[in-house]
Design an enzyme around this catalytic site. Structure first.
Site, PDB file in Angstrom:
ATOM      1  N   HIS A   1       1.141  -6.217 -39.500  1.00 13.29           N
ATOM      2  CA  HIS A   1       1.997  -7.314 -39.951  1.00 13.29           C
ATOM      3  C   HIS A   1       3.232  -7.452 -39.067  1.00 13.29           C
ATOM      4  O   HIS A   1       4.210  -8.091 -39.465  1.00 13.29           O
ATOM      5  CB  HIS A   1       2.387  -7.093 -41.413  1.00 13.29           C
ATOM      6  CG  HIS A   1       1.206  -7.092 -42.328  1.00 13.29           C
ATOM      7  ND1 HIS A   1       0.723  -8.231 -42.929  1.00 13.29           N
ATOM      8  CD2 HIS A   1       0.367  -6.091 -42.711  1.00 13.29           C
ATOM      9  CE1 HIS A   1      -0.341  -7.931 -43.663  1.00 13.29           C
ATOM     10  NE2 HIS A   1      -0.575  -6.637 -43.541  1.00 13.29           N
TER      11      HIS A   1
ATOM     12  N   LYS B   1      23.608  11.091 -17.530  1.00 11.92           N
ATOM     13  CA  LYS B   1      24.473  12.171 -18.030  1.00 11.92           C
ATOM     14  C   LYS B   1      25.677  12.365 -17.115  1.00 11.92           C
ATOM     15  O   LYS B   1      26.811  12.523 -17.579  1.00 11.92           O
ATOM     16  CB  LYS B   1      23.686  13.486 -18.079  1.00 11.92           C
ATOM     17  CG  LYS B   1      22.704  13.651 -19.213  1.00 11.92           C
ATOM     18  CD  LYS B   1      22.190  15.096 -19.146  1.00 11.92           C
ATOM     19  CE  LYS B   1      20.933  15.290 -19.934  1.00 11.92           C
ATOM     20  NZ  LYS B   1      20.375  16.637 -19.713  1.00 11.92           N
TER      21      LYS B   1
ATOM     22  N   GLU C   1       8.386  10.565 -20.320  1.00 15.31           N
ATOM     23  CA  GLU C   1       9.260  11.499 -19.617  1.00 15.31           C
ATOM     24  C   GLU C   1       8.450  12.356 -18.645  1.00 15.31           C
ATOM     25  O   GLU C   1       8.976  12.807 -17.627  1.00 15.31           O
ATOM     26  CB  GLU C   1      10.014  12.386 -20.616  1.00 15.31           C
ATOM     27  CG  GLU C   1      11.225  13.087 -20.006  1.00 15.31           C
ATOM     28  CD  GLU C   1      12.125  13.747 -21.042  1.00 15.31           C
ATOM     29  OE1 GLU C   1      13.114  13.108 -21.459  1.00 15.31           O
ATOM     30  OE2 GLU C   1      11.823  14.882 -21.447  1.00 15.31           O
TER      31      GLU C   1
END
Length: 549
Positions: free
Chosen positions: A386, A514, A355
């Protein structure tokens, strides 16, 4: 801060030429030629943290040329600008002073001619008093019972930092149960509310403006749930506190503004755990441990501000990152903590880095023609071994890795920690030096395998090595060392943004989605087909409407 395109500097041109000389050099050769390589390419901070950057594809000449880049782009001036309270976040006309929040020296830090430290200290004192009441049990809920559970409602910086730190410092936690709600998906808060009792729960609503959609949606649902049992609106004040600056909205919600904890516009969200946003940390581990967290960060701040760049840990790590991102073409960095309590650390700096430096426009407003922020990801060891280490060891992509581990564990069960640390040490060795074909062949001959088996299997068992890593070894994960580690990464991010000529402290990239969501929301209120978007978005919305219950 100066606006200098790094690629136009003589240092960048020198680095490009140097890269052509370095791109095929192996770590094995670098170590073979210099028995003192570890001591030259490692440093200890405050006797708490060893940073080993010797397993990187660098030489002293590489670092010297990278330091030239830092000088030519005026990194030193940028650091001074931040610490002196200049408004280096120019797109929002704000200073950037998370360092003031942990300024344990209490020296004046000025913004617009005003020392911010008295206000910082006043909020800290208020948090101390409030937290002591909650932790001691002297604060009572509406039925006279003490608080047992705390639910932090926030998103982004109001969630990721406090959640990461409270998890990392679980060995220091008190009796209070901590819960974090961030996602606007109702499932998140619904599952948390199943675990708590309205009579003994405190909600912290963390939103600077008290208008953040996700946070306020969850806060209203929490209040509705609470009032379904408590009944009277006056009881809200005993069970809700606000981390905000909007006193009017906080009061209208039903929260006593005496229990509103302020912070300032010079505190960026992803750098806010040091502020009132860290109240959940204090409630989890106590005020004294929070002060230790601040003190560790402050110690790293002083190191960053005052140490020569050649010995400056955030600067060195930042320069090495630029070297891989812009010259080797590495697009990602993995953060791999070998400590289960640190399981949210990579996610926290995924936001912290991506960000901050995920920008394609420079400080002059022009599109860049070089790489800016990398993709950050990671999981705790040994789980990651793994899962995705296969690609790091034998894939076609270079993934520089930071390995982080404590020398002392908080849970000395049997030989668990020795096994964990044996993997920590082994992985960086394997990534650096690999396993050559002749070694694999000899292993098979020693097992008595026939030549046909060798030919069929050996190519798949070869490890090229030459995969770069940093190793960060802490004495122990304590509030102090964690604070220093977080600040190390924060200043690394700042350094890269300063050199790469981008604005690190805004985040306009979150806004467009938004805006479009706010436009779409009213369209979801009925069952009518819509055609106001592109055919894909129209098709998705209309299918959602036809399928929803």
């Amino acid at each position: 801060m100066k606006n200098i395109n790094p690629t136009q500097t003589s240092a960048w041109q020198a680095l490009q030429k140097h890269f052509d000389e370095m791109k095929d050099v192996s770590l094995a050769d670098l170590f073979a030629k210099d028995g003192d390589r570890f001591s030259k390419f490692s440093a200890t901070f405050d006797d708490q943290m060893l940073v080993d950057f010797s397993k990187n594809r660098i030489t002293e000449e590489t670092l010297a040329k990278l330091q030239d880049l830092a000088k030519e782009t005026d990194l030193a001036g940028a650091i001074k600008s931040m610490f002196s309270g200049e408004k280096i976040n120019r797109t929002e006309d704000r200073a950037v002073l998370h360092v003031a929040l942990r300024n344990r020296s209490n020296t004046p830090i000025m913004v617009d001619g005003k020392d911010v430290m008295p206000e910082v200290n006043a909020v800290l004192e208020k948090m101390k008093t409030f937290s002591e009441e909650i932790i001691s049990g002297s604060w009572k809920g509406y039925t006279g019972k003490a608080i047992t559970d705390v639910v932090n409602i926030g998103i982004g910086g109001s969630d990721l930092g406090p959640f990461m730190v409270t998890e990392a410092l679980r060995p220091y936690k008190n009796h209070l149960n901590m819960h974090f709600v961030s996602n606007v998906d109702g499932t998140h808060i619904a599952e948390v509310l199943k675990k708590v009792n309205p009579e003994t729960t405190l909600f912290l609503v963390a939103s600077k403006t008290f208008t953040t959609q996700e946070t306020m949606t969850n806060a209203h649902s929490a209040r509705d749930w609470f009032l379904a049992t408590a009944g009277d609106n006056k009881h809200v004040a005993k069970h809700f506190a606000a981390l905000s600056t909007n006193g009017k909205a906080v009061g209208e919600f039903g929260i006593d503004t005496a229990n509103m904890f302020e912070f300032w516009d010079w505190v960026g969200g992803r750098y806010s755990l040091w502020s009132a946003i860290g109240l959940s940390i204090i409630l989890s581990v106590g005020y004294d441990n929070f002060v230790e967290l601040l003190s560790g960060a402050h110690a790293m701040d002083k190191h960053f501000a005052n140490t020569a760049p050649e010995k400056n840990l955030p600067v060195l790590l930042a320069l090495i990152g630029i070297w891989y991102n812009n010259f080797f073409g590495a697009e990602t960095e993995a953060i791999l903590p070998y400590d289960q309590y640190m399981h949210r650390f990579a996610a926290y700096f995924q936001q912290g880095n991506m960000e901050s430096n995920g920008k394609y426009v420079d400080r002059n407003g022009n599109a860049v023609d070089y790489q800016t922020g990398p993709i950050i990801w990671g999981e705790p060891g040994t789980n990651g071994q793994h899962a995705f280490y296969q690609l790091i060891h034998q894939g076609t992509k270079m993934v520089p890795c930071d390995f982080i581990a404590p020398a002392t564990t908080h849970n000395a069960l049997s030989d668990h920690h020795q096994k964990l640390l044996s993997n920590f040490f082994a992985q960086t060795e394997a990534l650096a030096f690999g396993k050559a074909r002749d070694v694999v062949e000899q292993e098979y001959r020693d097992l008595g395998k026939d030549p046909a088996t060798l030919e069929n299997v050996v190519p798949f068992k070869v490890f090229e090595g030459n995969r770069p890593t940093n190793s960060i070894l802490l004495r122990e994960i304590t509030p102090f060392s964690l604070g220093a580690l977080i600040a190390l990464y924060e200043h690394k991010i700042f350094t890269q943004g300063a050199i790469l000529n981008i604005f690190t402290f805004d985040q306009w990239g979150v806004e467009l989605g938004k805006q479009l969501a706010n436009r779409i929301l009213p369209e979801l209120g009925d069952d009518k087909d819509i055609n106001s978007h592109d055919s894909s978005t129209n098709g998705l919305i209309n299918r959602y409407k036809s399928w929803r219950a």
